[in-house]
Design a protein around this motif. Sequence first.
Motif, PDB file in Angstrom:
ATOM      1  N   LEU A 121      52.973  38.428  38.877  1.00  0.00           N
ATOM      2  CA  LEU A 121      51.626  38.983  38.767  1.00  0.00           C
ATOM      3  C   LEU A 121      51.762  40.495  38.644  1.00  0.00           C
ATOM      4  CD1 LEU A 121      49.802  36.968  41.555  1.00  0.00           C
ATOM      5  CD2 LEU A 121      49.489  36.781  39.085  1.00  0.00           C
ATOM      6  N   MET A 122      50.988  41.058  37.736  1.00  0.00           N
ATOM      7  CA  MET A 122      51.061  42.510  37.517  1.00  0.00           C
ATOM      8  C   MET A 122      49.658  43.101  37.515  1.00  0.00           C
ATOM      9  SD  MET A 122      52.654  44.552  34.227  1.00  0.00           S
ATOM     10  CE  MET A 122      51.126  44.940  33.351  1.00  0.00           C
ATOM     11  N   ALA A 123      49.440  44.108  38.339  1.00  0.00           N
ATOM     12  CA  ALA A 123      48.186  44.869  38.261  1.00  0.00           C
ATOM     13  C   ALA A 123      48.351  45.864  37.120  1.00  0.00           C
ATOM     14  CB  ALA A 123      47.932  45.603  39.573  1.00  0.00           C
ATOM     15  N   ILE A 124      47.376  45.921  36.233  1.00  0.00           N
ATOM     16  CA  ILE A 124      47.461  46.855  35.106  1.00  0.00           C
ATOM     17  C   ILE A 124      47.080  48.253  35.600  1.00  0.00           C
ATOM     18  CG2 ILE A 124      46.565  47.414  32.813  1.00  0.00           C
ATOM     19  CD1 ILE A 124      46.138  44.458  32.314  1.00  0.00           C
ATOM     20  N   ASP A 170      54.211  38.986  45.612  1.00  0.00           N
ATOM     21  CA  ASP A 170      54.810  40.132  44.910  1.00  0.00           C
ATOM     22  C   ASP A 170      53.851  40.567  43.819  1.00  0.00           C
ATOM     23  OD1 ASP A 170      57.264  40.504  46.139  1.00  0.00           O
ATOM     24  OD2 ASP A 170      58.183  38.865  45.006  1.00  0.00           O
ATOM     25  N   LEU A 171      53.289  41.737  43.956  1.00  0.00           N
ATOM     26  CA  LEU A 171      52.386  42.241  42.916  1.00  0.00           C
ATOM     27  C   LEU A 171      53.054  43.439  42.251  1.00  0.00           C
ATOM     28  CD1 LEU A 171      49.626  42.132  41.492  1.00  0.00           C
ATOM     29  CD2 LEU A 171      48.764  43.710  43.244  1.00  0.00           C
ATOM     30  N   PHE A 172      53.396  43.274  40.977  1.00  0.00           N
ATOM     31  CA  PHE A 172      53.971  44.382  40.216  1.00  0.00           C
ATOM     32  C   PHE A 172      52.826  45.240  39.680  1.00  0.00           C
ATOM     33  CE2 PHE A 172      57.120  41.058  40.219  1.00  0.00           C
ATOM     34  CZ  PHE A 172      58.309  41.746  40.381  1.00  0.00           C
ATOM     35  N   GLU A 173      53.196  46.367  39.134  1.00  0.00           N
ATOM     36  CA  GLU A 173      52.179  47.222  38.532  1.00  0.00           C
ATOM     37  C   GLU A 173      52.749  47.758  37.232  1.00  0.00           C
ATOM     38  OE1 GLU A 173      49.537  49.460  40.977  1.00  0.00           O
ATOM     39  OE2 GLU A 173      50.114  51.296  39.924  1.00  0.00           O
ATOM     40  N   GLN A 218      33.660  50.229  36.996  1.00  0.00           N
ATOM     41  CA  GLN A 218      35.061  50.354  37.389  1.00  0.00           C
ATOM     42  C   GLN A 218      35.796  49.096  36.948  1.00  0.00           C
ATOM     43  OE1 GLN A 218      34.459  50.887  41.651  1.00  0.00           O
ATOM     44  NE2 GLN A 218      35.266  52.947  41.437  1.00  0.00           N
ATOM     45  N   VAL A 219      37.077  49.224  36.642  1.00  0.00           N
ATOM     46  CA  VAL A 219      37.843  48.077  36.133  1.00  0.00           C
ATOM     47  C   VAL A 219      39.075  47.826  37.007  1.00  0.00           C
ATOM     48  CG1 VAL A 219      39.161  47.169  34.165  1.00  0.00           C
ATOM     49  CG2 VAL A 219      37.096  48.546  33.758  1.00  0.00           C
ATOM     50  N   LEU A 220      39.303  46.552  37.285  1.00  0.00           N
ATOM     51  CA  LEU A 220      40.522  46.101  37.955  1.00  0.00           C
ATOM     52  C   LEU A 220      41.054  44.961  37.095  1.00  0.00           C
ATOM     53  CD1 LEU A 220      42.354  46.026  40.524  1.00  0.00           C
ATOM     54  CD2 LEU A 220      40.704  44.424  41.516  1.00  0.00           C
ATOM     55  N   ALA A 221      42.339  44.984  36.753  1.00  0.00           N
ATOM     56  CA  ALA A 221      42.844  43.949  35.828  1.00  0.00           C
ATOM     57  C   ALA A 221      44.244  43.491  36.220  1.00  0.00           C
ATOM     58  CB  ALA A 221      42.854  44.481  34.396  1.00  0.00           C
ATOM     59  N   PHE A 222      44.462  42.192  36.035  1.00  0.00           N
ATOM     60  CA  PHE A 222      45.744  41.581  36.391  1.00  0.00           C
ATOM     61  C   PHE A 222      46.284  40.768  35.215  1.00  0.00           C
ATOM     62  CE2 PHE A 222      43.248  41.752  40.323  1.00  0.00           C
ATOM     63  CZ  PHE A 222      44.108  42.520  41.111  1.00  0.00           C
ATOM     64  N   SER A 223      47.605  40.855  35.039  1.00  0.00           N
ATOM     65  CA  SER A 223      48.296  39.992  34.070  1.00  0.00           C
ATOM     66  C   SER A 223      49.128  38.972  34.819  1.00  0.00           C
ATOM     67  CB  SER A 223      49.247  40.812  33.190  1.00  0.00           C
ATOM     68  OG  SER A 223      48.535  41.689  32.348  1.00  0.00           O
TER      69      SER A 223
END
Length: 266
Positions: A121-124, A170-173, A218-223
């Motif tokens: 999972l990645m937070a953009i 585990d959250l990547f960015e 506001q924007v929050l985005a995940f891949s």
Amino acid sequence: MTTATEILQQRLPAARPRIGMILGSGWSSVIDAIENPQRVAYADLPGFPQSSVAGHVSDVVVGRLGRHEVAVMGGRKHTYETGRADAMKIPIRALREWGCDVLVQTNAAGSVDANIPPGSLMAISDHINFSQHSPLIGEMGNERFVSMTNAYDIGLRQQAHEHAGSMGVDLFEGVYAWFVGPQFETPAEIRMAMGAGANAVGMSTVPETILARHAGMQVLAFSLITNMGAGLSSETLSHAHTLSQAQASAKRATSFLARVVGQLAI
Ligand code: HPA
């Protein structure tokens, strides 16, 4: 003519969603976590698109997720479906008019970073608009010159990292690079994206972020990383592969998302 916002208000007069969500491939089971869901079909909302992509749901689902009322769009129209980057303009503006201050987006993406393997999972944190399409072409007024600094809100991202830490996720960015598609990238394009500082590549999200920032959200985005970019592994890329990989991680991804959004301090 009655607008989409008016129809949403008429159909769901008590609803006051403050968070809008757009779900990409592999994320649709977040909808199962919504309490007392009420649905309005895109087909009933003027200007809302019909998506032609398998794995996307064409309903707005409104209900409670944790401490928030949310309005979830089960699918998006992609630029590769029509050549137009503004296909989500009316839906995003309708969410804004309806009272949403935050847009939470999700997608499936390919990794171009050896440290971010499939299943991650990645937070953009930022994006690169390689396509140079804009959903704001033709807009008038000075508001069209919208700042894209901090487009993916740092405060919301920090909250996501705190929840990831407490859930043991585990959250990547990283930086998401937008290619229009629908063909996958060439290995040379993937090398270009790596050289440009991208961590992931995909075919969505960027136009919606631009529209949301223009609308003052506001924007929050995940891949959800479903594969390594072309040429970086021996996998054969296909939409079926994207969906099956997304399926394998869907439970972890969606319980994480439900927690983050449900607890978001906004
Ligand atoms: N490229 C573009 N979009 C994608 C990919 C990819 O490798 N994987 C999932 N969506």
